[in-house]
Design a protein around this motif. Structure first.
Motif, PDB file in Angstrom:
ATOM      1  N   LYS A 174       0.821  -1.202   0.000  1.00 26.81           N
ATOM      2  CA  LYS A 174       0.000   0.000   0.000  1.00 26.81           C
ATOM      3  C   LYS A 174       0.858   1.256   0.000  1.00 26.81           C
ATOM      4  CE  LYS A 174      -3.968  -2.144   2.320  1.00 26.81           C
ATOM      5  NZ  LYS A 174      -4.869  -2.098   3.492  1.00 26.81           N
ATOM      6  N   ARG A 175       1.982   1.234   0.711  1.00 18.93           N
ATOM      7  CA  ARG A 175       2.880   2.390   0.686  1.00 18.93           C
ATOM      8  C   ARG A 175       3.487   2.576  -0.701  1.00 18.93           C
ATOM      9  NH1 ARG A 175       5.031   4.297   5.760  1.00 18.93           N
ATOM     10  NH2 ARG A 175       3.945   3.325   7.522  1.00 18.93           N
ATOM     11  N   ALA A 176       3.811   1.473  -1.358  1.00 19.77           N
ATOM     12  CA  ALA A 176       4.366   1.575  -2.711  1.00 19.77           C
ATOM     13  C   ALA A 176       3.331   2.140  -3.689  1.00 19.77           C
ATOM     14  CB  ALA A 176       4.850   0.200  -3.181  1.00 19.77           C
ATOM     15  N   LEU A 177       2.085   1.715  -3.551  1.00 23.18           N
ATOM     16  CA  LEU A 177       1.030   2.265  -4.396  1.00 23.18           C
ATOM     17  C   LEU A 177       0.817   3.754  -4.139  1.00 23.18           C
ATOM     18  CD1 LEU A 177      -1.627  -0.611  -4.210  1.00 23.18           C
ATOM     19  CD2 LEU A 177      -0.144  -0.045  -6.137  1.00 23.18           C
ATOM     20  N   LEU A 178       0.922   4.146  -2.872  1.00 21.67           N
ATOM     21  CA  LEU A 178       0.785   5.557  -2.530  1.00 21.67           C
ATOM     22  C   LEU A 178       1.899   6.392  -3.150  1.00 21.67           C
ATOM     23  CD1 LEU A 178      -0.610   7.819  -0.926  1.00 21.67           C
ATOM     24  CD2 LEU A 178       0.824   7.181   1.030  1.00 21.67           C
ATOM     25  N   LEU A 179       3.126   5.881  -3.118  1.00 21.75           N
ATOM     26  CA  LEU A 179       4.242   6.615  -3.710  1.00 21.75           C
ATOM     27  C   LEU A 179       4.094   6.708  -5.231  1.00 21.75           C
ATOM     28  CD1 LEU A 179       7.241   5.223  -1.614  1.00 21.75           C
ATOM     29  CD2 LEU A 179       6.151   7.467  -1.432  1.00 21.75           C
ATOM     30  N   GLN A 180       3.554   5.676  -5.835  1.00 21.14           N
ATOM     31  CA  GLN A 180       3.328   5.743  -7.276  1.00 21.14           C
ATOM     32  C   GLN A 180       2.237   6.749  -7.639  1.00 21.14           C
ATOM     33  OE1 GLN A 180       2.519   1.792  -8.621  1.00 21.14           O
ATOM     34  NE2 GLN A 180       4.653   1.121  -8.508  1.00 21.14           N
ATOM     35  N   LEU A 181       1.277   6.933  -6.734  1.00 20.28           N
ATOM     36  CA  LEU A 181       0.193   7.873  -7.013  1.00 20.28           C
ATOM     37  C   LEU A 181       0.634   9.320  -6.876  1.00 20.28           C
ATOM     38  CD1 LEU A 181      -2.827   6.114  -5.240  1.00 20.28           C
ATOM     39  CD2 LEU A 181      -2.486   6.375  -7.693  1.00 20.28           C
ATOM     40  N   VAL A 182       1.367   9.623  -5.814  1.00 21.25           N
ATOM     41  CA  VAL A 182       1.706  11.022  -5.507  1.00 21.25           C
ATOM     42  C   VAL A 182       3.171  11.334  -5.705  1.00 21.25           C
ATOM     43  CG1 VAL A 182      -0.180  11.157  -3.849  1.00 21.25           C
ATOM     44  CG2 VAL A 182       2.092  10.511  -3.052  1.00 21.25           C
ATOM     45  N   GLY A 183       4.010  10.338  -6.000  1.00 20.69           N
ATOM     46  CA  GLY A 183       5.427  10.600  -6.176  1.00 20.69           C
ATOM     47  C   GLY A 183       5.749  11.107  -7.562  1.00 20.69           C
ATOM     48  N   GLY A 184       6.989  11.476  -7.770  1.00 15.86           N
ATOM     49  CA  GLY A 184       7.439  11.967  -9.066  1.00 15.86           C
ATOM     50  C   GLY A 184       7.481  13.480  -9.115  1.00 15.86           C
ATOM     51  N   CYS A 185       7.875  13.991 -10.281  1.00 14.42           N
ATOM     52  CA  CYS A 185       8.001  15.431 -10.451  1.00 14.42           C
ATOM     53  C   CYS A 185       6.626  16.048 -10.741  1.00 14.42           C
ATOM     54  CB  CYS A 185       8.969  15.755 -11.588  1.00 14.42           C
ATOM     55  SG  CYS A 185       8.495  15.028 -13.169  1.00 14.42           S
ATOM     56  N   THR A 186       6.502  17.336 -10.481  1.00 15.75           N
ATOM     57  CA  THR A 186       5.244  18.054 -10.672  1.00 15.75           C
ATOM     58  C   THR A 186       5.136  18.538 -12.114  1.00 15.75           C
ATOM     59  OG1 THR A 186       5.285  18.781  -8.366  1.00 15.75           O
ATOM     60  CG2 THR A 186       3.819  19.972  -9.885  1.00 15.75           C
ATOM     61  N   ARG A 187       4.010  18.219 -12.739  1.00 17.23           N
ATOM     62  CA  ARG A 187       3.751  18.665 -14.115  1.00 17.23           C
ATOM     63  C   ARG A 187       2.386  19.345 -14.161  1.00 17.23           C
ATOM     64  NH1 ARG A 187       4.440  14.179 -18.537  1.00 17.23           N
ATOM     65  NH2 ARG A 187       4.035  16.054 -19.783  1.00 17.23           N
ATOM     66  N   LYS A 188       2.336  20.507 -14.751  1.00 13.72           N
ATOM     67  CA  LYS A 188       1.093  21.262 -14.886  1.00 13.72           C
ATOM     68  C   LYS A 188       0.640  21.184 -16.332  1.00 13.72           C
ATOM     69  CE  LYS A 188      -1.141  25.683 -13.942  1.00 13.72           C
ATOM     70  NZ  LYS A 188      -0.965  27.080 -13.466  1.00 13.72           N
ATOM     71  N   LEU A 189      -0.467  20.434 -16.564  1.00 12.74           N
ATOM     72  CA  LEU A 189      -1.001  20.250 -17.899  1.00 12.74           C
ATOM     73  C   LEU A 189      -1.990  21.356 -18.249  1.00 12.74           C
ATOM     74  CD1 LEU A 189      -1.584  16.385 -17.768  1.00 12.74           C
ATOM     75  CD2 LEU A 189       0.390  17.616 -18.682  1.00 12.74           C
ATOM     76  N   PRO A 190      -2.271  21.549 -19.528  1.00 19.58           N
ATOM     77  CA  PRO A 190      -3.214  22.634 -19.896  1.00 19.58           C
ATOM     78  C   PRO A 190      -4.619  22.455 -19.337  1.00 19.58           C
ATOM     79  CG  PRO A 190      -1.953  21.925 -21.808  1.00 19.58           C
ATOM     80  CD  PRO A 190      -1.646  20.966 -20.715  1.00 19.58           C
ATOM     81  N   ASP A 191      -5.079  21.179 -19.099  1.00 17.52           N
ATOM     82  CA  ASP A 191      -6.432  20.954 -18.606  1.00 17.52           C
ATOM     83  C   ASP A 191      -6.478  20.864 -17.090  1.00 17.52           C
ATOM     84  OD1 ASP A 191      -5.032  18.647 -18.443  1.00 17.52           O
ATOM     85  OD2 ASP A 191      -6.631  17.333 -19.160  1.00 17.52           O
TER      86      ASP A 191
END
Length: 222
Positions: free
Chosen positions: A205-222
């Motif tokens: 569950k912790r690994a799934l949480l990191l996959q959901l909210v981890g990584g770099c921040t990207r701001k898409l047009p939508d």
């Protein structure tokens, strides 16, 4: 009949001008005649209606006509509403004015409109021997009066929440977020909300949480 339908848009047409008021000019007395068009098909006026103008013929004046935006979309049943073993049903929808370009293929929408019949020979039996029967069979379409899109962009959702949410509610929500973030194990608290009906497997569950909210921040047009 005024109805409300929920479904998915599968096809949209190009926006085209639709004539709502046709303007005619008499070739003899130069009188302008106006014809209000409420249906998709109409019979043009040929003779001048003035009693003192018997030989006048009317010519359609495109510049004097009134047009509005017109678009046809195809609404299909949601997969969750289709009975097992059946094909999803679809319905044609007419959009006029500001309702055009409001939805796109793939959007889940709720449409308010008037359910009307549409005479179409293609809906009936084809062939000369069934010509009389084809005139009695009609199709159906929905003339839209309102469109509500279920899935909106993040900016629209944030603006709607900011307009509806009060100051006290906003402060309470921010306080709850800070209490979790400043706690002893914020990752553990958040991971417990993932599949709570499954006991254990905390590392997964912790690994799934990191996959959901981890990584770099990207701001898409939508």
């Amino acid at each position: 009949t005024l109805v409300t339908l929920t479904g998915m848009i599968v096809r949209t047409s190009d926006v085209q001008p639709r004539c709502t008021v046709a303007t005619y000019l008499c070739t003899t007395c130069s009188t302008e005649i106006y014809q209000v068009l409420s249906t998709r098909e109409y019979l043009p006026v040929r003779d001048c209606p003035r009693p003192d103008c018997k030989s006048g013929h009317l010519l359609l004046q495109t510049r004097g006509c009134k047009f509005t935006k017109f678009q046809t979309v195809r609404l299909q049943e949601l997969p969750s509403q289709v009975p097992m073993g059946h094909v999803p049903r679809s319905l044609g929808v007419w959009c006029l004015g500001e309702l055009t370009r409001k939805c796109h293929p793939g959007d889940v929408v709720t449409l308010d409109g008037i359910f009307l019949p549409l005479r179409d020979g293609a809906q009936g039996y084809m062939g000369s021997q069934y010509q009389d029967v084809s005139q009695l069979v009609t199709g159906t379409y929905l003339e839209a009066t309102g469109i509500r899109i279920h899935k909106q962009s993040y900016e629209d959702i944030s603006k709607a929440q900011a307009a509806s949410e009060g100051t006290v509610e906003k402060m309470e929500r921010e306080a709850r977020i800070l209490s979790v973030a400043q706690g002893e194990d914020p990752m553990g608290v958040l991971s417990k909300s993932i599949a709570p009906e499954i006991f254990g497997h905390e590392d997964i569950k912790r690994a799934l949480l990191l996959q959901l909210v981890g990584g770099c921040t990207r701001k898409l047009p939508d």
